[in-house]
Write an enzyme that holds these catalytic residues in place. Sequence first.
Site, PDB file in Angstrom:
ATOM      1  N   ARG A  33       0.839  -1.209   0.000  1.00  0.00           N
ATOM      2  CA  ARG A  33       0.000   0.000   0.000  1.00  0.00           C
ATOM      3  C   ARG A  33       0.875   1.261   0.000  1.00  0.00           C
ATOM      4  O   ARG A  33       0.543   2.252  -0.641  1.00  0.00           O
ATOM      5  CB  ARG A  33      -0.960  -0.009   1.197  1.00  0.00           C
ATOM      6  CG  ARG A  33      -2.081  -1.051   1.017  1.00  0.00           C
ATOM      7  CD  ARG A  33      -3.074  -1.022   2.154  1.00  0.00           C
ATOM      8  NE  ARG A  33      -3.684   0.286   2.338  1.00  0.00           N
ATOM      9  CZ  ARG A  33      -4.241   0.699   3.487  1.00  0.00           C
ATOM     10  NH1 ARG A  33      -4.261  -0.105   4.542  1.00  0.00           N
ATOM     11  NH2 ARG A  33      -4.772   1.897   3.592  1.00  0.00           N
ATOM     12  N   ASN A  51      -7.975   9.476   6.162  1.00  0.00           N
ATOM     13  CA  ASN A  51      -7.042   8.896   5.186  1.00  0.00           C
ATOM     14  C   ASN A  51      -5.613   8.947   5.731  1.00  0.00           C
ATOM     15  O   ASN A  51      -5.257   9.854   6.481  1.00  0.00           O
ATOM     16  CB  ASN A  51      -7.136   9.641   3.860  1.00  0.00           C
ATOM     17  CG  ASN A  51      -8.540   9.545   3.291  1.00  0.00           C
ATOM     18  OD1 ASN A  51      -9.289   8.659   3.678  1.00  0.00           O
ATOM     19  ND2 ASN A  51      -8.913  10.454   2.410  1.00  0.00           N
ATOM     20  N   VAL A  52      -4.830   7.977   5.315  1.00  0.00           N
ATOM     21  CA  VAL A  52      -3.467   7.846   5.857  1.00  0.00           C
ATOM     22  C   VAL A  52      -2.418   8.136   4.781  1.00  0.00           C
ATOM     23  O   VAL A  52      -1.250   7.832   4.959  1.00  0.00           O
ATOM     24  CB  VAL A  52      -3.267   6.418   6.449  1.00  0.00           C
ATOM     25  CG1 VAL A  52      -4.180   6.183   7.635  1.00  0.00           C
ATOM     26  CG2 VAL A  52      -3.493   5.324   5.396  1.00  0.00           C
ATOM     27  N   HIS A  72      -6.420   8.680  11.677  1.00  0.00           N
ATOM     28  CA  HIS A  72      -6.031   7.271  11.630  1.00  0.00           C
ATOM     29  C   HIS A  72      -4.545   7.084  11.337  1.00  0.00           C
ATOM     30  O   HIS A  72      -4.125   6.010  10.908  1.00  0.00           O
ATOM     31  CB  HIS A  72      -6.891   6.519  10.594  1.00  0.00           C
ATOM     32  CG  HIS A  72      -8.339   6.453  10.979  1.00  0.00           C
ATOM     33  ND1 HIS A  72      -9.351   6.067  10.119  1.00  0.00           N
ATOM     34  CD2 HIS A  72      -8.961   6.707  12.158  1.00  0.00           C
ATOM     35  CE1 HIS A  72     -10.522   6.100  10.750  1.00  0.00           C
ATOM     36  NE2 HIS A  72     -10.303   6.498  11.986  1.00  0.00           N
ATOM     37  N   THR A  76     -16.962   9.821   2.822  1.00  0.00           N
ATOM     38  CA  THR A  76     -16.902   8.823   3.895  1.00  0.00           C
ATOM     39  C   THR A  76     -18.275   8.177   4.084  1.00  0.00           C
ATOM     40  O   THR A  76     -19.296   8.846   3.948  1.00  0.00           O
ATOM     41  CB  THR A  76     -16.390   9.419   5.234  1.00  0.00           C
ATOM     42  OG1 THR A  76     -16.505   8.436   6.265  1.00  0.00           O
ATOM     43  CG2 THR A  76     -17.121  10.678   5.644  1.00  0.00           C
TER      44      THR A  76
HETATM   45  P1  OAD Z   1     -15.291   3.797   2.980  1.00  0.00           P
HETATM   46  O1  OAD Z   1     -14.584   2.969   1.984  1.00  0.00           O
HETATM   47  O2  OAD Z   1     -16.078   3.126   4.026  1.00  0.00           O
HETATM   48  O3  OAD Z   1     -16.284   4.784   2.227  1.00  0.00           O
HETATM   49  C1  OAD Z   1     -15.930   5.517   1.086  1.00  0.00           C
HETATM   50  C2  OAD Z   1     -17.047   6.498   0.800  1.00  0.00           C
HETATM   51  O4  OAD Z   1     -16.606   7.341  -0.260  1.00  0.00           O
HETATM   52  C3  OAD Z   1     -18.368   5.871   0.348  1.00  0.00           C
HETATM   53  O5  OAD Z   1     -19.436   6.504   1.043  1.00  0.00           O
HETATM   54  C4  OAD Z   1     -18.429   6.185  -1.154  1.00  0.00           C
HETATM   55  O6  OAD Z   1     -19.762   6.358  -1.612  1.00  0.00           O
HETATM   56  C5  OAD Z   1     -17.646   7.469  -1.217  1.00  0.00           C
HETATM   57  N1  OAD Z   1     -16.975   7.716  -2.500  1.00  0.00           N
HETATM   58  C6  OAD Z   1     -16.471   6.790  -3.373  1.00  0.00           C
HETATM   59  N2  OAD Z   1     -15.868   7.426  -4.397  1.00  0.00           N
HETATM   60  C7  OAD Z   1     -15.965   8.765  -4.150  1.00  0.00           C
HETATM   61  C8  OAD Z   1     -15.504   9.941  -4.823  1.00  0.00           C
HETATM   62  N3  OAD Z   1     -14.813   9.864  -5.956  1.00  0.00           N
HETATM   63  N4  OAD Z   1     -15.781  11.138  -4.265  1.00  0.00           N
HETATM   64  C9  OAD Z   1     -16.482  11.218  -3.102  1.00  0.00           C
HETATM   65  N5  OAD Z   1     -16.929  10.155  -2.421  1.00  0.00           N
HETATM   66  C10 OAD Z   1     -16.676   8.945  -2.937  1.00  0.00           C
HETATM   67  O7  OAD Z   1     -14.218   4.787   3.609  1.00  0.00           O
HETATM   68  P2  OAD Z   1     -14.241   5.600   4.979  1.00  0.00           P
HETATM   69  O8  OAD Z   1     -15.621   6.031   5.343  1.00  0.00           O
HETATM   70  O9  OAD Z   1     -13.189   6.633   4.872  1.00  0.00           O
HETATM   71  O10 OAD Z   1     -10.110   2.846   8.968  1.00  0.00           O
HETATM   72  O11 OAD Z   1     -13.762   4.485   5.989  1.00  0.00           O
HETATM   73  C11 OAD Z   1     -13.510   4.848   7.301  1.00  0.00           C
HETATM   74  C12 OAD Z   1     -12.441   3.984   7.874  1.00  0.00           C
HETATM   75  O12 OAD Z   1     -12.780   2.602   7.704  1.00  0.00           O
HETATM   76  C13 OAD Z   1     -11.090   4.083   7.184  1.00  0.00           C
HETATM   77  O13 OAD Z   1     -10.325   5.193   7.626  1.00  0.00           O
HETATM   78  C14 OAD Z   1     -10.439   2.795   7.564  1.00  0.00           C
HETATM   79  C15 OAD Z   1     -11.590   1.873   7.280  1.00  0.00           C
HETATM   80  O14 OAD Z   1     -11.568   0.640   7.881  1.00  0.00           O
HETATM   81  C16 OAD Z   1      -8.972   2.332   9.419  1.00  0.00           C
HETATM   82  O15 OAD Z   1      -8.186   1.744   8.688  1.00  0.00           O
HETATM   83  C17 OAD Z   1      -8.767   2.504  10.895  1.00  0.00           C
END
Ligand code: OAD
Length: 264
Positions: free
Chosen positions: A76, A108-109, A125, A197
């Site tokens: 990654r 995001n990391v 994170h 998110t």
């Molecule tokens: P997710 O993968 O759960 O969600 C991604 C979101 O982005 C979804 O709601 C999509 O609809 C939206 N999306 C996709 N493409 C997009 C784009 N081009 N523009 C805008 N939105 C878009 O990711 P997170 O909610 O960030 O944690 O996940 C939260 C945490 O869960 C992460 O930080 C990670 C994961 O497990 C750890 O690793 C601790």
Amino acid sequence: MKETNGNLLSSQLLAQLTEARHVLVLTGAGMSAESGIPTFRDAQSGIWGKFRPEDLATPEAFEANPSRVWEWYQERRSKVLTVRPHAGHRALAAIASLVPELTIVTQNVDGLHQLAGSDNVAELHGNIMRSKCSISHRPISAEWLSDSSHSPPRSPYVSKGLARPDVVWFGEVLPQNVLQAAMDSALRCDFCISVGTTSLVQPAASLPLMALEHGASLLEINPRETPLSPHAGQCLRGTAAEVLPALLAQLRASKKDLDQRPRL
Ligand code: OAD
């Protein structure tokens, strides 16, 4: 809640954003998707559709098989080194110069906000490019890692310690100073934008609701509905790279308009 397929902010929210003193932007994996970094939960391309988080993103997984976890993160990391911020990252950095205060709180990391020129970024994170000792949690330098042939390299601090990525795994607590700064921003901001998110992972998911409860306006930018959507003043159903530059253009025009208005 007003849902809009186009990129245009309602006149009410635009007025609130134009007058905002402190804007909080919470970003998730969707923010980085158009730079080429896969999200976690999107149906076809999401990381957690291909891998099990309990095998790769928990302290127990690292203890059971440190080399597998380290190698997965090394892949990654290699990917992150090849990608660039997109127009949405750059638009957020530009919006920061138009408002008195803007804080980005990111799940995001990958460091893409900082690469795009944003400086007030709280990484909830952690950051995948940094490493730390698995026992003492002290930072480990890139030089130490590159001098080692072990996978993962040993810790320079504790005899049984190993190098691990400086990211938050499931079951771990978030860095308390970063979380505190993020919560302070949620309480103080008067405009909150949630971008890309799913709003499922705590405590990040609570920040926009906290902001809303303390009087902030709430805008969601996400192509799909999330549990936050019903609470938002408006949901722009587009992608980060489409919507954020359009938002910047609207804000610029609105600020210019405000400056040119005759004053008593
Ligand atoms: P997710 O993968 O759960 O969600 C991604 C979101 O982005 C979804 O709601 C999509 O609809 C939206 N999306 C996709 N493409 C997009 C784009 N081009 N523009 C805008 N939105 C878009 O990711 P997170 O909610 O960030 O944690 O996940 C939260 C945490 O869960 C992460 O930080 C990670 C994961 O497990 C750890 O690793 C601790």
